[in-house]
Design an enzyme around this catalytic site. Structure first.
Site, PDB file in Angstrom:
ATOM      1  N   PRO A 191       0.694  -1.165   0.225  1.00 49.25           N
ATOM      2  CA  PRO A 191      -0.340   0.000   0.297  1.00 49.25           C
ATOM      3  C   PRO A 191       0.783   1.430   0.232  1.00 49.25           C
ATOM      4  O   PRO A 191       0.281   2.299  -0.092  1.00 49.25           O
ATOM      5  CB  PRO A 191      -0.680  -0.111   1.516  1.00 49.25           C
ATOM      6  CG  PRO A 191      -0.301  -1.440   1.200  1.00 49.25           C
ATOM      7  CD  PRO A 191       0.190  -1.857   1.391  1.00 49.25           C
TER       8      PRO A 191
ATOM      9  N   ARG B 257      -3.707  -7.341 -21.249  1.00 44.91           N
ATOM     10  CA  ARG B 257      -4.730  -6.525 -21.791  1.00 44.91           C
ATOM     11  C   ARG B 257      -3.968  -5.668 -23.722  1.00 44.91           C
ATOM     12  O   ARG B 257      -4.301  -5.471 -24.429  1.00 44.91           O
ATOM     13  CB  ARG B 257      -6.454  -5.974 -22.043  1.00 44.91           C
ATOM     14  CG  ARG B 257      -6.249  -5.118 -20.741  1.00 44.91           C
ATOM     15  CD  ARG B 257      -7.138  -4.960 -20.752  1.00 44.91           C
ATOM     16  NE  ARG B 257      -8.340  -4.800 -21.637  1.00 44.91           N
ATOM     17  CZ  ARG B 257      -8.574  -2.986 -21.618  1.00 44.91           C
ATOM     18  NH1 ARG B 257      -8.307  -2.416 -21.174  1.00 44.91           N
ATOM     19  NH2 ARG B 257      -9.725  -3.717 -22.325  1.00 44.91           N
TER      20      ARG B 257
HETATM   21  C1  LIG Z   1      -1.780  -5.764   5.612  1.00 45.26           C
HETATM   22  S1  LIG Z   1      -1.147  -5.617   4.334  1.00 45.26           S
HETATM   23  C2  LIG Z   1       0.452  -4.949   5.433  1.00 45.26           C
HETATM   24  C3  LIG Z   1      -0.337  -3.780   5.314  1.00 45.26           C
HETATM   25  C4  LIG Z   1       1.008  -2.404   5.743  1.00 45.26           C
HETATM   26  N1  LIG Z   1       1.721  -3.102   7.168  1.00 45.26           N
HETATM   27  C5  LIG Z   1       0.976  -1.323   5.915  1.00 45.26           C
HETATM   28  O1  LIG Z   1       0.483  -0.583   6.431  1.00 45.26           O
HETATM   29  O2  LIG Z   1       1.002  -0.703   4.629  1.00 45.26           O
HETATM   30  C6  LIG Z   1      -0.139  -7.008   3.468  1.00 45.26           C
HETATM   31  C7  LIG Z   1      -0.126  -7.235   2.114  1.00 45.26           C
HETATM   32  O3  LIG Z   1      -0.617  -6.919   1.383  1.00 45.26           O
HETATM   33  C8  LIG Z   1      -0.606  -6.665   0.059  1.00 45.26           C
HETATM   34  N2  LIG Z   1      -1.663  -5.326   0.045  1.00 45.26           N
HETATM   35  C9  LIG Z   1      -2.361  -5.261   0.642  1.00 45.26           C
HETATM   36  N3  LIG Z   1      -2.557  -3.570   0.852  1.00 45.26           N
HETATM   37  C10 LIG Z   1      -2.655  -3.516  -1.107  1.00 45.26           C
HETATM   38  C11 LIG Z   1      -2.664  -2.240  -1.957  1.00 45.26           C
HETATM   39  N4  LIG Z   1      -3.494  -1.286  -1.675  1.00 45.26           N
HETATM   40  N5  LIG Z   1      -1.848  -2.135  -3.288  1.00 45.26           N
HETATM   41  C12 LIG Z   1      -0.865  -3.259  -3.144  1.00 45.26           C
HETATM   42  N6  LIG Z   1      -0.369  -4.087  -2.313  1.00 45.26           N
HETATM   43  C13 LIG Z   1      -1.392  -4.085  -1.086  1.00 45.26           C
HETATM   44  C14 LIG Z   1       1.187  -5.825   0.297  1.00 45.26           C
HETATM   45  O4  LIG Z   1       1.384  -7.272  -0.287  1.00 45.26           O
HETATM   46  C15 LIG Z   1       0.904  -5.824   1.873  1.00 45.26           C
HETATM   47  O5  LIG Z   1       2.779  -6.164   2.537  1.00 45.26           O
END
Ligand SMILES: C[S@@+](CC[C@H](N)C(=O)[O-])C[C@H]1O[C@@H](n2cnc3c(N)ncnc32)[C@H](O)[C@@H]1O
Length: 227
Positions: A86, A151
């Site tokens: 994120p 795509r």
């Molecule tokens: C629960 S999330 C971790 C969030 C992290 N503690 C933070 O606050 O940035 C677990 C994983 O889900 C993926 N993930 C969750 N939301 C995402 C998003 N909006 N974009 C890309 N990957 C995401 C990422 O690989 C991340 O490491």
């Protein structure tokens, strides 16, 4: 194009990437997609991939060792290693185009609270987010990104499905579209689209795309355009 996905949940990918256009692209050999299970790179008895964060705090982090071993095993000279996070740069159509031109992507899905920082520092060429919200793991973001890239690969979309005039491809939202019947429940298709005059139709579509973008997504228009 080759894409390796490093994930703790390979089973999540069954379905979305086995249907429709992505399925065709894979069958035609335009997209070679391989799911790699991160647990295969953990070597203790319990196949441990996570541990508690130093300094305390909630949740678990993905340990560096299995990810380093996996990436070192799977990456080639031309590989772009992408972490899903994120906190990454926000994925959009321009990034989809950029990635579609690469030979090999290695996409690394996080889970729990995410990655040990050394993974980011040492292994990642890029970090991508699919939006300002938090999902449980990186599988869905990878599927979104792989779909958007696939795509755009040469030969994947037929003429009927062209990506040329899609929203965002020219920096604008797409113009309104209609199909038959020309009148449905009293709602008529704009006259110009029935006129057969290609120049008028192109002009109308360009105007509509601008209007719609100005109305719904003014942020997409350049500053001069906005004046
Ligand atoms: C629960 S999330 C971790 C969030 C992290 N503690 C933070 O606050 O940035 C677990 C994983 O889900 C993926 N993930 C969750 N939301 C995402 C998003 N909006 N974009 C890309 N990957 C995401 C990422 O690989 C991340 O490491």
């Amino acid at each position: 194009m080759k894409i390796d996905v490093l994930t703790l949940f390979p089973a999540m990918f069954a379905g979305p990437l086995d249907e429709s256009i992505i399925k065709r692209a894979r069958e035609a050999g335009r997209l070679e997609l391989t799911l790699q299970n991160l647990r295969d790179y953990a070597h203790d008895r319990h196949k441990t991939v996570d541990d508690r964060p130093f300094g305390g705090g909630p949740g678990m982090l993905l340990k560096p060792e299995p990810i380093f071993e996996a990436v070192e095993n799977l990456a080639r000279e031309n590989t772009r290693v992408i972490l899903l996070s994120p906190a990454g740069r926000r994925f959009d159509q321009a990034i989809a185009r950029e990635l579609a031109a690469q030979e090999h992507l290695l996409m690394v899905c996080g889970h729990y609270e995410g990655f040990d920082e050394r993974v980011r520092e040492q292994l990642a060429d890029d970090e991508l987010s699919i939006g300002d919200y938090v999902l449980t793991n990186g599988a869905l973001p990878v599927m979104v990104i792989v779909d958007a890239i696939t795509r755009l690969l040469p030969g994947v979309l037929g003429d009927d499905e062209s990506a040329r005039e899609d929203s965002f491809s020219q920096g604008l939202l797409e113009y309104p579209q209609y199909t038959r019947p020309a009148e449905f429940r009293g709602m008529k298709v704009p006259e110009v689209l029935l006129s057969g005059n290609h120049a008028d139709i192109a002009r109308w579509r360009a105007e509509q795309a601008h209007l719609r973008t100005r109305e719904r997504r003014p942020d997409l228009l350049s500053e001069t355009d906005n004046l």
